[in-house]
Design a protein around this motif. Structure first.
Motif, PDB file in Angstrom:
ATOM      1  N   ALA A 201      -4.103   5.222   2.603  1.00 22.15           N
ATOM      2  CA  ALA A 201      -2.927   4.881   3.411  1.00 22.15           C
ATOM      3  C   ALA A 201      -3.333   4.239   4.730  1.00 22.15           C
ATOM      4  CB  ALA A 201      -2.087   6.128   3.666  1.00 22.15           C
TER       5      ALA A 201
ATOM      6  N   ARG B  33       0.798  -1.220   0.000  1.00 20.93           N
ATOM      7  CA  ARG B  33       0.000   0.000   0.000  1.00 20.93           C
ATOM      8  C   ARG B  33       0.837   1.281   0.000  1.00 20.93           C
ATOM      9  NH1 ARG B  33      -5.304   0.571   1.311  1.00 20.93           N
ATOM     10  NH2 ARG B  33      -5.339  -1.455   0.271  1.00 20.93           N
ATOM     11  N   LEU B  34       1.739   1.425   0.958  1.00 26.77           N
ATOM     12  CA  LEU B  34       2.502   2.674   1.052  1.00 26.77           C
ATOM     13  C   LEU B  34       3.417   2.871  -0.150  1.00 26.77           C
ATOM     14  CD1 LEU B  34       3.408   2.840   4.849  1.00 26.77           C
ATOM     15  CD2 LEU B  34       1.504   3.912   3.622  1.00 26.77           C
TER      16      LEU B  34
ATOM     17  N   LEU C  52       1.432   4.222  -3.005  1.00 26.00           N
ATOM     18  CA  LEU C  52       0.951   5.588  -2.826  1.00 26.00           C
ATOM     19  C   LEU C  52       2.061   6.632  -2.910  1.00 26.00           C
ATOM     20  CD1 LEU C  52      -1.614   5.055   0.078  1.00 26.00           C
ATOM     21  CD2 LEU C  52      -2.113   5.401  -2.357  1.00 26.00           C
TER      22      LEU C  52
END
Length: 265
Positions: free
Chosen positions: A96, A39-40, A43
């Motif tokens: 996030a 995820r991070l 992003l």
């Protein structure tokens, strides 16, 4: 003028009720473990773009502040920019914080069709409150910063839970959504997008206007009811944020004292 998204339908406010900015997030569902795992990293492009947008917003905000003192409201072009920035930041934070599995779009305009939506209610602003906005926002900004810092302090555990289960447990969802909504309200107040002071970090229970904006659609946060376990988590976030702040203060204080003592003194 900042407009509400038609994605969840328009719900009239109760006459005389305070039009707080609202946040729509669907109830927690299944998430792809691969996107949770990365995820991070996924992003990072958004984080870079948000940094650039933040610089531009820092330049726009003083202009909006001066114009609002003269006109009693934010001019439409400036309001659209500030509302767009707030929406972009909120959608990025929602992704996030694992509140949605949908990748946020690269756009400032209202992202109709995206599951995370803001509802901003434009109104005339009190010039005296605008004049002292930076002072007035301090208590709520500190509270929001402590809650967010506490959330990030346990973010690895949250990430691990969602990765293992493939979904976010409801109490964790409620607490995380409450933190994000409060942060959004603080930012909306600071950005002159609302006259309503930030409130209800612990949810909407007990408020006489808790049914404002309630819809029978996909929103699980309008109103946002936080259960007992969710409130415990929120309290833990605040304590952890406060402990982190105190730890940093103690860590840097000896260094500053040592630097102030003359050599050989």
């Amino acid at each position: 003028m900042a407009a509400s998204s038609p994605h969840y339908g328009a719900v009239p406010l109760i006459p005389g009720a305070e039009p707080l900015p609202e946040l729509d997030i669907p109830a927690p569902g299944r998430q792809h473990r691969l996107t949770v795992l990365l995820r991070l990293l996924m992003l990072l492009p958004h984080a870079f773009l948000l940094a650039l947008l933040s610089v531009a917003t820092v330049l726009v905000l003083p202009v909006a502040w001066c114009a609002t003192l003269l006109l009693g409201r934010v001019p439409d072009p400036l309001e659209r920019w500030l509302a767009g920035y707030l929406g972009y930041e909120t959608r990025l934070n929602a992704a996030a914080m694992l509140l949605t599995d949908r990748y946020p779009p690269f756009e400032l305009s209202p992202a109709y069709g995206y599951p995370v939506q803001l509802r901003l209610h434009s109104s005339a602003l009190n010039r005296l409150a605008v004049l002292f906005r930076l002072v007035l926002v301090v208590p709520s900004a500190v509270l929001g910063a402590l809650a967010m810092a506490g959330w990030w302090a346990v973010s690895f555990l949250s990430w691990l839970v969602v990765l293992v289960l493939g979904r976010m447990p409801l109490p964790l969802f409620e607490a995380s959504a409450a933190v994000l909504r409060y942060r959004m309200r603080v930012a909306a107040y600071l950005l002159l997008l609302t006259s309503s002071y930030p409130k209800r970090l612990f949810g909407d229970q007990g408020s006489v206007d808790s049914v404002i904006g309630t819809v029978s659609g996909p929103s699980a946060t309008r109103p946002l009811f936080v259960g007992g376990t969710g409130k415990v988590l929120l309290g833990a976030f605040l304590v952890l944020g406060l402990l982190g702040w105190a730890g940093n203060a103690v860590r840097y204080e000896p260094a500053s004292v040592e630097a102030s003592v003359p050599a050989g003194g």
